[in-house]
Motif scaffolding. Structure first.
Motif, PDB file in Angstrom:
ATOM      1  N   GLY A   1      24.499 -14.184   1.105  1.00  0.00           N
ATOM      2  CA  GLY A   1      23.406 -14.408   1.793  1.00  0.00           C
ATOM      3  C   GLY A   1      22.999 -13.346   3.204  1.00  0.00           C
ATOM      4  O   GLY A   1      24.386 -13.886   3.533  1.00  0.00           O
ATOM      5  N   ARG A   2      21.807 -14.427   4.034  1.00  0.00           N
ATOM      6  CA  ARG A   2      21.531 -13.345   5.131  1.00  0.00           C
ATOM      7  C   ARG A   2      21.199 -14.906   5.792  1.00  0.00           C
ATOM      8  O   ARG A   2      20.149 -15.474   4.991  1.00  0.00           O
ATOM      9  N   ALA A   3      21.362 -14.998   6.215  1.00  0.00           N
ATOM     10  CA  ALA A   3      20.647 -15.931   7.660  1.00  0.00           C
ATOM     11  C   ALA A   3      20.002 -15.725   8.981  1.00  0.00           C
ATOM     12  O   ALA A   3      21.239 -15.043   9.586  1.00  0.00           O
ATOM     13  N   GLU A   4      18.761 -16.695   9.387  1.00  0.00           N
ATOM     14  CA  GLU A   4      18.509 -15.729  10.559  1.00  0.00           C
ATOM     15  C   GLU A   4      18.083 -17.378  11.654  1.00  0.00           C
ATOM     16  O   GLU A   4      17.343 -17.854  10.837  1.00  0.00           O
ATOM     17  N   GLY A   5      18.256 -17.335  12.558  1.00  0.00           N
ATOM     18  CA  GLY A   5      17.640 -18.810  13.246  1.00  0.00           C
ATOM     19  C   GLY A   5      17.682 -18.261  14.795  1.00  0.00           C
ATOM     20  O   GLY A   5      18.464 -17.600  15.194  1.00  0.00           O
ATOM     21  N   GLU A   6      16.499 -19.178  15.010  1.00  0.00           N
ATOM     22  CA  GLU A   6      16.708 -19.807  16.765  1.00  0.00           C
ATOM     23  C   GLU A   6      15.985 -20.521  17.358  1.00  0.00           C
ATOM     24  O   GLU A   6      15.869 -21.566  16.391  1.00  0.00           O
ATOM     25  N   GLY A   7      16.827 -21.327  17.701  1.00  0.00           N
ATOM     26  CA  GLY A   7      16.498 -22.046  18.287  1.00  0.00           C
ATOM     27  C   GLY A   7      16.592 -23.107  20.370  1.00  0.00           C
ATOM     28  O   GLY A   7      17.192 -21.876  20.937  1.00  0.00           O
ATOM     29  N   ARG A   8      15.111 -23.329  20.456  1.00  0.00           N
ATOM     30  CA  ARG A   8      15.114 -23.759  22.065  1.00  0.00           C
ATOM     31  C   ARG A   8      16.125 -25.452  22.552  1.00  0.00           C
ATOM     32  O   ARG A   8      15.694 -26.645  21.635  1.00  0.00           O
ATOM     33  N   VAL A   9      16.952 -25.009  23.739  1.00  0.00           N
ATOM     34  CA  VAL A   9      18.040 -25.938  23.552  1.00  0.00           C
ATOM     35  C   VAL A   9      17.135 -26.597  25.315  1.00  0.00           C
ATOM     36  O   VAL A   9      17.375 -25.799  26.199  1.00  0.00           O
ATOM     37  N   GLU A  10      17.054 -27.981  25.605  1.00  0.00           N
ATOM     38  CA  GLU A  10      16.450 -28.260  26.478  1.00  0.00           C
ATOM     39  C   GLU A  10      17.044 -29.657  27.002  1.00  0.00           C
ATOM     40  O   GLU A  10      17.783 -29.973  26.225  1.00  0.00           O
ATOM     41  N   LEU A  11      17.369 -29.267  28.169  1.00  0.00           N
ATOM     42  CA  LEU A  11      18.578 -30.262  29.277  1.00  0.00           C
ATOM     43  C   LEU A  11      18.072 -31.326  29.988  1.00  0.00           C
ATOM     44  O   LEU A  11      16.989 -30.856  30.906  1.00  0.00           O
ATOM     45  N   PHE A  12      18.043 -32.428  29.732  1.00  0.00           N
ATOM     46  CA  PHE A  12      16.921 -32.806  31.196  1.00  0.00           C
ATOM     47  C   PHE A  12      18.368 -34.607  31.218  1.00  0.00           C
ATOM     48  O   PHE A  12      18.664 -34.809  30.397  1.00  0.00           O
ATOM     49  N   PRO A  13      18.598 -34.519  32.794  1.00  0.00           N
ATOM     50  CA  PRO A  13      18.983 -35.327  32.670  1.00  0.00           C
ATOM     51  C   PRO A  13      19.033 -36.560  33.008  1.00  0.00           C
ATOM     52  O   PRO A  13      18.142 -37.360  33.178  1.00  0.00           O
ATOM     53  N   GLU A  14      19.871 -37.906  32.846  1.00  0.00           N
ATOM     54  CA  GLU A  14      19.595 -39.182  32.387  1.00  0.00           C
ATOM     55  C   GLU A  14      20.515 -39.748  33.263  1.00  0.00           C
ATOM     56  O   GLU A  14      22.007 -40.227  33.178  1.00  0.00           O
ATOM     57  N   GLY A  15      21.294 -40.058  35.019  1.00  0.00           N
ATOM     58  CA  GLY A  15      21.725 -40.406  35.595  1.00  0.00           C
ATOM     59  C   GLY A  15      22.808 -39.346  35.303  1.00  0.00           C
ATOM     60  O   GLY A  15      23.343 -38.202  35.189  1.00  0.00           O
ATOM     61  N   GLU A  16      24.292 -39.874  34.383  1.00  0.00           N
ATOM     62  CA  GLU A  16      25.358 -39.592  34.824  1.00  0.00           C
ATOM     63  C   GLU A  16      25.232 -38.698  33.408  1.00  0.00           C
ATOM     64  O   GLU A  16      26.594 -37.459  33.639  1.00  0.00           O
ATOM     65  N   ALA A  17      24.282 -38.650  32.343  1.00  0.00           N
ATOM     66  CA  ALA A  17      25.178 -37.959  31.215  1.00  0.00           C
ATOM     67  C   ALA A  17      23.682 -36.711  31.124  1.00  0.00           C
ATOM     68  O   ALA A  17      23.081 -36.892  31.909  1.00  0.00           O
ATOM     69  N   THR A  18      23.390 -35.982  29.783  1.00  0.00           N
ATOM     70  CA  THR A  18      22.370 -35.027  29.707  1.00  0.00           C
ATOM     71  C   THR A  18      21.795 -35.503  28.261  1.00  0.00           C
ATOM     72  O   THR A  18      23.029 -35.052  27.552  1.00  0.00           O
ATOM     73  N   ARG A  19      20.610 -35.617  28.184  1.00  0.00           N
ATOM     74  CA  ARG A  19      19.456 -35.713  27.434  1.00  0.00           C
ATOM     75  C   ARG A  19      19.604 -34.318  26.529  1.00  0.00           C
ATOM     76  O   ARG A  19      19.021 -33.505  26.800  1.00  0.00           O
ATOM     77  N   VAL A  20      20.090 -33.822  25.549  1.00  0.00           N
ATOM     78  CA  VAL A  20      19.693 -32.667  24.398  1.00  0.00           C
ATOM     79  C   VAL A  20      19.295 -32.463  23.891  1.00  0.00           C
ATOM     80  O   VAL A  20      18.480 -32.750  22.713  1.00  0.00           O
TER      81      VAL A  20
ATOM     82  N   MET B   1      12.865 -22.824   7.470  1.00  0.00           N
ATOM     83  CA  MET B   1      13.250 -24.385   7.641  1.00  0.00           C
ATOM     84  C   MET B   1      13.604 -24.879   8.829  1.00  0.00           C
ATOM     85  O   MET B   1      14.194 -23.944  10.011  1.00  0.00           O
ATOM     86  N   ARG B   2      12.501 -25.964   9.423  1.00  0.00           N
ATOM     87  CA  ARG B   2      12.598 -26.428  10.757  1.00  0.00           C
ATOM     88  C   ARG B   2      14.129 -27.656  11.183  1.00  0.00           C
ATOM     89  O   ARG B   2      14.087 -28.189   9.849  1.00  0.00           O
ATOM     90  N   LEU B   3      14.006 -27.449  11.995  1.00  0.00           N
ATOM     91  CA  LEU B   3      15.154 -28.463  12.353  1.00  0.00           C
ATOM     92  C   LEU B   3      14.948 -28.706  14.047  1.00  0.00           C
ATOM     93  O   LEU B   3      14.656 -27.761  14.898  1.00  0.00           O
ATOM     94  N   GLY B   4      15.519 -30.041  14.348  1.00  0.00           N
ATOM     95  CA  GLY B   4      15.328 -30.500  15.485  1.00  0.00           C
ATOM     96  C   GLY B   4      16.162 -32.332  15.547  1.00  0.00           C
ATOM     97  O   GLY B   4      15.855 -32.350  14.986  1.00  0.00           O
ATOM     98  N   GLY B   5      16.272 -32.498  16.805  1.00  0.00           N
ATOM     99  CA  GLY B   5      16.664 -33.432  16.947  1.00  0.00           C
ATOM    100  C   GLY B   5      17.070 -33.762  18.732  1.00  0.00           C
ATOM    101  O   GLY B   5      16.502 -32.688  19.208  1.00  0.00           O
ATOM    102  N   GLU B   6      17.524 -34.705  18.599  1.00  0.00           N
ATOM    103  CA  GLU B   6      17.981 -35.161  20.108  1.00  0.00           C
ATOM    104  C   GLU B   6      19.214 -35.760  20.245  1.00  0.00           C
ATOM    105  O   GLU B   6      19.412 -36.709  19.212  1.00  0.00           O
ATOM    106  N   LYS B   7      20.041 -35.491  21.527  1.00  0.00           N
ATOM    107  CA  LYS B   7      21.281 -35.966  21.211  1.00  0.00           C
ATOM    108  C   LYS B   7      21.657 -36.545  22.891  1.00  0.00           C
ATOM    109  O   LYS B   7      21.242 -35.552  23.330  1.00  0.00           O
ATOM    110  N   THR B   8      22.452 -37.359  23.532  1.00  0.00           N
ATOM    111  CA  THR B   8      23.194 -37.879  24.919  1.00  0.00           C
ATOM    112  C   THR B   8      24.420 -37.525  24.405  1.00  0.00           C
ATOM    113  O   THR B   8      24.880 -37.963  23.711  1.00  0.00           O
ATOM    114  N   ILE B   9      24.887 -36.737  25.651  1.00  0.00           N
ATOM    115  CA  ILE B   9      25.817 -35.868  26.277  1.00  0.00           C
ATOM    116  C   ILE B   9      26.264 -36.039  27.859  1.00  0.00           C
ATOM    117  O   ILE B   9      25.930 -36.399  28.655  1.00  0.00           O
ATOM    118  N   PRO B  10      27.591 -36.875  27.179  1.00  0.00           N
ATOM    119  CA  PRO B  10      28.090 -37.952  28.390  1.00  0.00           C
ATOM    120  C   PRO B  10      28.527 -36.559  29.604  1.00  0.00           C
ATOM    121  O   PRO B  10      29.829 -36.591  29.615  1.00  0.00           O
TER     122      PRO B  10
END
Length: 159
Positions: A85-104, A1-10
Motif C-alpha cells: 500500500g501507500r503511506a503519506e504523512g506530514e509532521g511539524r517539528v518544533e525545537l525548544f532550548p532547555e539548558g544544554e538540551a533541547t525539547r523536541v 491517524m494523528r501522531l505527536g509527542g515530546e522528547k528531550t534530547i541532550p
C-alpha cells in the motif's frame, strides 16, 4: 491517524536543527532506512524496510523538508509506497532550548492506503508511536557516537 509527542534530547537546538536536515544522520535515525539520497533542496529519495504489525515490506518514496524556521522548527513530509500500500504523512517539528538540551515537540498526521489501511487503527497507532520512539533512540545513539555524551557538536565529530 494523528501522531505527536515530546522528547528531550541532550544536544543544543542548532545541532538538532542541522542534523534533521543531514541525510547521513537521518538515514541512521529513521527506523528501517536503507537509503536516503538527496534529490534537490529539501527532497530525498528514500528506501525503507518496515514492519507494521504483521505486515513487513520495502517502501520507496520521498522525504520532504519544508517550512524551515532555523533553529526553531521545520516540517517533515513522507510519501512512500510498496506492494502493501501507500503511506503519506506530514509532521511539524518544533525545537525548544532547555539548558544544554533541547525539547523536541512533534505533531503530524499519516494517511494509509491499500493493505496497510486494513490494519486496525489501534495496531497502527501503536506501531507508529513505536517507530517515533525508535527514531529518537537512534537519534540519541548517533549523537553520542558522533559527539560524545551531551551531543556537543562544538567539540567536533569523533573519529
Amino acid at each position: 491517524m494523528r501522531l505527536g509527542g515530546e522528547k528531550t534530547i541532550p544536544a543544543d537546538r542548532e545541532t538538532l536543527f542541522r542534523i534533521f536536515q543531514d541525510p547521513d544522520f537521518l538515514a541512521k535515525a529513521v527506523p528501517g532506512a536503507k537509503e536516503l539520497v538527496p534529490e534537490g533542496e529539501g527532497c530525498y529519495r528514500a528506501v525503507l524496510e518496515l514492519a507494521l504489525g504483521p505486515l513487513r515490506g520495502r517502501f520507496q518514496g520521498r522525504v520532504l523538508i519544508k517550512d524551515r524556521r532555523p533553529p526553531e522548527a521545520l516540517t517533515l513530509g513522507l510519501e512512500v509506497q510498496s506492494p502493501l500500500g501507500r503511506a503519506e504523512g506530514e509532521g511539524r517539528v518544533e525545537l525548544f532550548p532547555e539548558g544544554e538540551a533541547t525539547r523536541v515537540r512533534y505533531e503530524g498526521e499519516a494517511r494509509l492506503m491499500g493493505s496497510l489501511a486494513g490494519l486496525g487503527a489501534r495496531l497502527l497507532q501503536g506501531a507508529a508511536q513505536g517507530l517515533a520512539e525508535q527514531f529518537f533512540q537512534n537519534l540519541e545513539q548517533e549523537l553520542r557516537r558522533r559527539y560524545g555524551e551531551g551531543g556537543d557538536s562544538s567539540q567536533g565529530e569523533r573519529g
